[in-house]
Write a protein that holds these residues in place. Sequence first.
Motif, PDB file in Angstrom:
ATOM      1  N   ILE A   1      -9.877   9.569   7.723  1.00 57.92           N
ATOM      2  CA  ILE A   1      -9.085   8.464   8.255  1.00 57.92           C
ATOM      3  C   ILE A   1      -9.926   7.196   8.197  1.00 57.92           C
ATOM      4  N   GLN A   2      -9.284   6.069   7.945  1.00 66.09           N
ATOM      5  CA  GLN A   2     -10.023   4.809   7.794  1.00 66.09           C
ATOM      6  C   GLN A   2     -10.289   4.107   9.112  1.00 66.09           C
ATOM      7  N   GLY A   3      -9.655   4.486  10.167  1.00 64.81           N
ATOM      8  CA  GLY A   3      -9.867   3.852  11.469  1.00 64.81           C
ATOM      9  C   GLY A   3      -9.223   4.687  12.547  1.00 64.81           C
ATOM     10  N   SER A   4      -9.119   4.162  13.728  1.00 61.53           N
ATOM     11  CA  SER A   4      -8.518   4.925  14.816  1.00 61.53           C
ATOM     12  C   SER A   4      -7.572   4.037  15.609  1.00 61.53           C
ATOM     13  N   GLY A   5      -6.819   4.667  16.485  1.00 58.90           N
ATOM     14  CA  GLY A   5      -5.880   3.944  17.334  1.00 58.90           C
ATOM     15  C   GLY A   5      -4.495   4.543  17.236  1.00 58.90           C
ATOM     16  N   ALA A   6      -3.688   4.335  18.244  1.00 59.69           N
ATOM     17  CA  ALA A   6      -2.290   4.797  18.299  1.00 59.69           C
ATOM     18  C   ALA A   6      -2.176   6.288  17.997  1.00 59.69           C
ATOM     19  N   GLY A   7      -3.078   7.094  18.569  1.00 55.41           N
ATOM     20  CA  GLY A   7      -3.014   8.538  18.404  1.00 55.41           C
ATOM     21  C   GLY A   7      -3.612   9.069  17.127  1.00 55.41           C
ATOM     22  N   MET A   8      -4.263   8.239  16.357  1.00 54.31           N
ATOM     23  CA  MET A   8      -4.886   8.667  15.103  1.00 54.31           C
ATOM     24  C   MET A   8      -6.399   8.624  15.272  1.00 54.31           C
ATOM     25  N   GLU A   9      -6.924   9.650  15.900  1.00 54.02           N
ATOM     26  CA  GLU A   9      -8.356   9.705  16.167  1.00 54.02           C
ATOM     27  C   GLU A   9      -9.037  10.665  15.205  1.00 54.02           C
ATOM     28  N   ALA A  10     -10.243  10.341  14.822  1.00 52.66           N
ATOM     29  CA  ALA A  10     -11.030  11.231  13.971  1.00 52.66           C
ATOM     30  C   ALA A  10     -11.314  12.524  14.717  1.00 52.66           C
ATOM     31  N   GLY A  11     -11.442  13.612  13.976  1.00 50.98           N
ATOM     32  CA  GLY A  11     -11.702  14.914  14.571  1.00 50.98           C
ATOM     33  C   GLY A  11     -13.125  15.036  15.093  1.00 50.98           C
ATOM     34  N   PRO A  12     -13.369  16.110  15.847  1.00 49.55           N
ATOM     35  CA  PRO A  12     -14.720  16.338  16.358  1.00 49.55           C
ATOM     36  C   PRO A  12     -15.694  16.517  15.189  1.00 49.55           C
ATOM     37  N   PHE A  13     -16.883  16.028  15.356  1.00 48.80           N
ATOM     38  CA  PHE A  13     -17.954  16.120  14.361  1.00 48.80           C
ATOM     39  C   PHE A  13     -17.669  15.298  13.103  1.00 48.80           C
ATOM     40  N   ALA A  14     -16.761  14.333  13.192  1.00 49.83           N
ATOM     41  CA  ALA A  14     -16.490  13.458  12.055  1.00 49.83           C
ATOM     42  C   ALA A  14     -17.709  12.592  11.764  1.00 49.83           C
ATOM     43  N   THR A  15     -17.919  12.317  10.506  1.00 51.25           N
ATOM     44  CA  THR A  15     -18.978  11.396  10.090  1.00 51.25           C
ATOM     45  C   THR A  15     -18.329  10.189   9.420  1.00 51.25           C
ATOM     46  N   PHE A  16     -18.984   9.051   9.500  1.00 51.93           N
ATOM     47  CA  PHE A  16     -18.463   7.816   8.914  1.00 51.93           C
ATOM     48  C   PHE A  16     -19.315   7.456   7.711  1.00 51.93           C
ATOM     49  N   ASP A  17     -18.681   7.261   6.558  1.00 56.27           N
ATOM     50  CA  ASP A  17     -19.418   6.953   5.331  1.00 56.27           C
ATOM     51  C   ASP A  17     -19.382   5.474   4.969  1.00 56.27           C
ATOM     52  N   GLY A  18     -18.956   4.633   5.912  1.00 56.28           N
ATOM     53  CA  GLY A  18     -18.845   3.202   5.657  1.00 56.28           C
ATOM     54  C   GLY A  18     -17.422   2.772   5.359  1.00 56.28           C
ATOM     55  N   HIS A  19     -16.573   3.739   5.035  1.00 55.81           N
ATOM     56  CA  HIS A  19     -15.170   3.434   4.746  1.00 55.81           C
ATOM     57  C   HIS A  19     -14.229   4.425   5.419  1.00 55.81           C
ATOM     58  N   TRP A  20     -14.610   5.702   5.461  1.00 51.45           N
ATOM     59  CA  TRP A  20     -13.787   6.776   6.019  1.00 51.45           C
ATOM     60  C   TRP A  20     -14.544   7.553   7.079  1.00 51.45           C
ATOM     61  N   PHE A  21     -13.823   7.987   8.122  1.00 51.87           N
ATOM     62  CA  PHE A  21     -14.296   9.043   9.006  1.00 51.87           C
ATOM     63  C   PHE A  21     -13.850  10.345   8.339  1.00 51.87           C
ATOM     64  N   ARG A  22     -14.782  11.287   8.118  1.00 55.64           N
ATOM     65  CA  ARG A  22     -14.479  12.547   7.422  1.00 55.64           C
ATOM     66  C   ARG A  22     -14.872  13.731   8.289  1.00 55.64           C
ATOM     67  N   TRP A  23     -14.073  14.792   8.241  1.00 60.58           N
ATOM     68  CA  TRP A  23     -14.399  16.021   8.954  1.00 60.58           C
ATOM     69  C   TRP A  23     -13.639  17.194   8.361  1.00 60.58           C
ATOM     70  N   LYS A  24     -14.122  18.395   8.648  1.00 59.25           N
ATOM     71  CA  LYS A  24     -13.473  19.646   8.232  1.00 59.25           C
ATOM     72  C   LYS A  24     -12.778  20.227   9.455  1.00 59.25           C
ATOM     73  N   PRO A  25     -11.453  20.262   9.453  1.00 62.37           N
ATOM     74  CA  PRO A  25     -10.715  20.818  10.594  1.00 62.37           C
ATOM     75  C   PRO A  25     -10.983  22.314  10.756  1.00 62.37           C
ATOM     76  N   ASP A  26     -10.983  22.779  11.974  1.00 63.01           N
ATOM     77  CA  ASP A  26     -11.142  24.200  12.277  1.00 63.01           C
ATOM     78  C   ASP A  26      -9.739  24.796  12.366  1.00 63.01           C
ATOM     79  N   LEU A  27      -9.178  25.125  11.203  1.00 62.31           N
ATOM     80  CA  LEU A  27      -7.808  25.595  11.122  1.00 62.31           C
ATOM     81  C   LEU A  27      -7.780  26.820  10.223  1.00 62.31           C
ATOM     82  N   ALA A  28      -7.172  27.900  10.686  1.00 60.13           N
ATOM     83  CA  ALA A  28      -7.083  29.122   9.888  1.00 60.13           C
ATOM     84  C   ALA A  28      -6.195  28.885   8.664  1.00 60.13           C
ATOM     85  N   PRO A  29      -6.418  29.624   7.576  1.00 58.31           N
ATOM     86  CA  PRO A  29      -5.530  29.507   6.400  1.00 58.31           C
ATOM     87  C   PRO A  29      -4.084  29.804   6.776  1.00 58.31           C
TER      88      PRO A  29
END
Length: 81
Positions: free
Chosen positions: A50-78
């Motif tokens: 995600i490029q930013g946050s607000g209005a219920g669009m929050e980055a997931g836990p352990f997200a990292t920011f690369d200067g443009h995007w917050f990135r993370w791997k969701p803990d979701l079963a297949p």
Amino acid sequence: MDICLAALGKTIHLGTLALTLAWTHSVQKTRWEEDWRVTPAGLVLEQDRIQGSGAGMEAGPFATFDGHWFRWKPDLAPMPK
């Protein structure tokens, strides 16, 4: 197994094993993207970003920011379907 879309009683086979689902929040104008992949266990969400946050669009836990995007791997079963 490949990825299919079903809507209005029709099924479209995309003929791919991976795709990126992307949208822009209507209020915040914030871009969100998800990378999905087909595996023998089912459809797997590989990464959210995600490029930013607000209005219920929050980055997931352990997200990292690369200067443009917050990135993370969701803990979701297949998902088998």
